[in-house]
Design a protein around this motif. Structure first.
Motif, short mmCIF file in Angstrom:
data_model
loop_
_atom_site.label_atom_id
_atom_site.label_comp_id
_atom_site.label_asym_id
_atom_site.label_seq_id
_atom_site.Cartn_x
_atom_site.Cartn_y
_atom_site.Cartn_z
N ASP A 154 3.13 -2.80 0.83
CA ASP A 154 1.97 -3.03 -0.03
C ASP A 154 2.34 -2.78 -1.48
O ASP A 154 2.63 -1.65 -1.88
CB ASP A 154 0.81 -2.11 0.38
N ASP A 155 2.37 -3.89 -2.26
CA ASP A 155 2.60 -3.83 -3.70
C ASP A 155 3.87 -3.04 -4.05
O ASP A 155 3.87 -2.18 -4.93
CB ASP A 155 1.39 -3.23 -4.40
N VAL A 156 4.97 -3.36 -3.36
CA VAL A 156 6.22 -2.61 -3.50
C VAL A 156 7.04 -3.13 -4.69
O VAL A 156 7.26 -4.33 -4.83
CB VAL A 156 7.06 -2.70 -2.21
N VAL A 167 7.25 2.14 -6.70
CA VAL A 167 5.82 1.83 -6.69
C VAL A 167 5.49 1.18 -5.35
O VAL A 167 6.28 0.43 -4.79
CB VAL A 167 5.46 0.85 -7.84
N GLY A 168 4.29 1.47 -4.85
CA GLY A 168 3.83 0.85 -3.62
C GLY A 168 4.14 1.69 -2.39
O GLY A 168 4.72 2.78 -2.48
N SER A 169 3.76 1.19 -1.23
CA SER A 169 3.96 1.92 0.01
C SER A 169 4.66 1.06 1.05
O SER A 169 4.54 -0.17 1.05
CB SER A 169 2.60 2.39 0.57
N VAL A 170 5.42 1.74 1.93
CA VAL A 170 6.17 1.07 2.98
C VAL A 170 5.84 1.74 4.31
O VAL A 170 5.97 2.96 4.44
CB VAL A 170 7.69 1.16 2.74
N TYR A 171 5.40 0.94 5.25
CA TYR A 171 5.15 1.44 6.61
C TYR A 171 6.18 0.83 7.55
O TYR A 171 6.41 -0.38 7.52
CB TYR A 171 3.75 1.05 7.08
#
Length: 256
Positions: free
Chosen positions: A14-16, A87-91
């Motif tokens: 998300d928005d990485v 920046v952003g998130s990683v799953y």
């Protein structure tokens, strides 16, 4: 998005955004370092990924295309958790065993033999010594290195690295396989073996993310393509449509 849909995602970005400092040759000099310090110049930064949002469901076969420097390999390294975004998130679904084949022979120790490196790489992937030992005969057979399997890998050619790395990464039956441009190294016979094994893994449900300049291979094996340019997603969708748009864009730039 529902919880059921969330659970189907192996990867979710998300928005990485990922940035690296540029290390030009002149930046390594003492004069350049002192000048930057005295004049308080900001460090030059390269934005490898910029605002990338991406979801990869379980069992999907995704291809990633783009020019050199577009951010393709950086994207795979984020998915493999080799690097993290600023920046952003990683799953990443930790229930899935992710095997990255990011660079041929990455992690191999030059002075160790092929067999020793197979055990070492297997341990880094999370496999017990006994598991790799049990798979060693099939790994050796697929790699086809003969007695070179007992030689230090520093004596290997790039094609021999490819054989051993690919044999190991695919013999362990990964749930998720990240592949970065490994099909360009090796002879025609070995490439045919690789493609046959990849087809078997994909048919068995292995989630795959390929980075490749070989559009024909991606069109034949992937159900979705993502086109990256300058760290951003240009297009994400059906392979034929994305490939056609990419080829048109490459042609307008005068690229091969």
């Amino acid at each position: 998005m529902t919880d059921a849909m969330d659970r189907s995602d192996v990867f979710r970005l998300d928005d990485v955004s990922v940035s690296f400092r540029k290390h030009a040759i002149d930046e390594r000099s003492l004069k350049h370092a002192l000048t930057n310090a005295l004049e308080k110049r900001p460090a030059a930064v390269h934005r490898a990924l910029s605002g990338v949002s991406l979801r990869v469901p379980r069992g999907q076969h995704l291809g990633v295309i783009g020019r050199n420097g577009a951010g393709k390999s950086t994207l795979l390294r984020v998915l493999a958790r080799v690097i993290g975004p600023q920046v952003g998130s990683v799953y990443v679904d930790r229930r899935c065993h992710v095997v990255p084949l990011l660079e041929l022979g990455i992690g191999f120790q030059p002075d160790l033999s092929g067999i020793e490196n197979t055990h070492l790489a297997g341990a880094l992937m999370g496999y017990a010594y006994a598991e790799i030992e049990a798979r060693l005969p099939s790994i050796m057979e697929f790699a086809g290195l003969g007695d070179f399997i007992y030689e230090p890998v520093k004596n290997y050619s790039s094609g021999m690295y490819a054989r051993l790395a690919f044999a190991l990464a695919t013999d362990v039956e990964p749930e998720v396989l990240l592949v970065d441009e490994v099909f360009g190294v090796g002879d025609e016979f070995f490439m045919a073996k690789c493609e046959a094994r990849m087809r078997r893994l994909m048919a068995g449900g292995t989630t795959t993310v390929f980075v490749s300049h070989n559009l024909d291979f991606l069109l034949a094996h992937c159900e979705r393509l993502v086109w990256l340019d300058a760290g951003r997603i240009v297009l994400d969708g059906a392979p034929a449509a994305v490939a056609a748009a990419y080829r048109c864009g490459a042609g307008q730039r005068g690229e091969a």
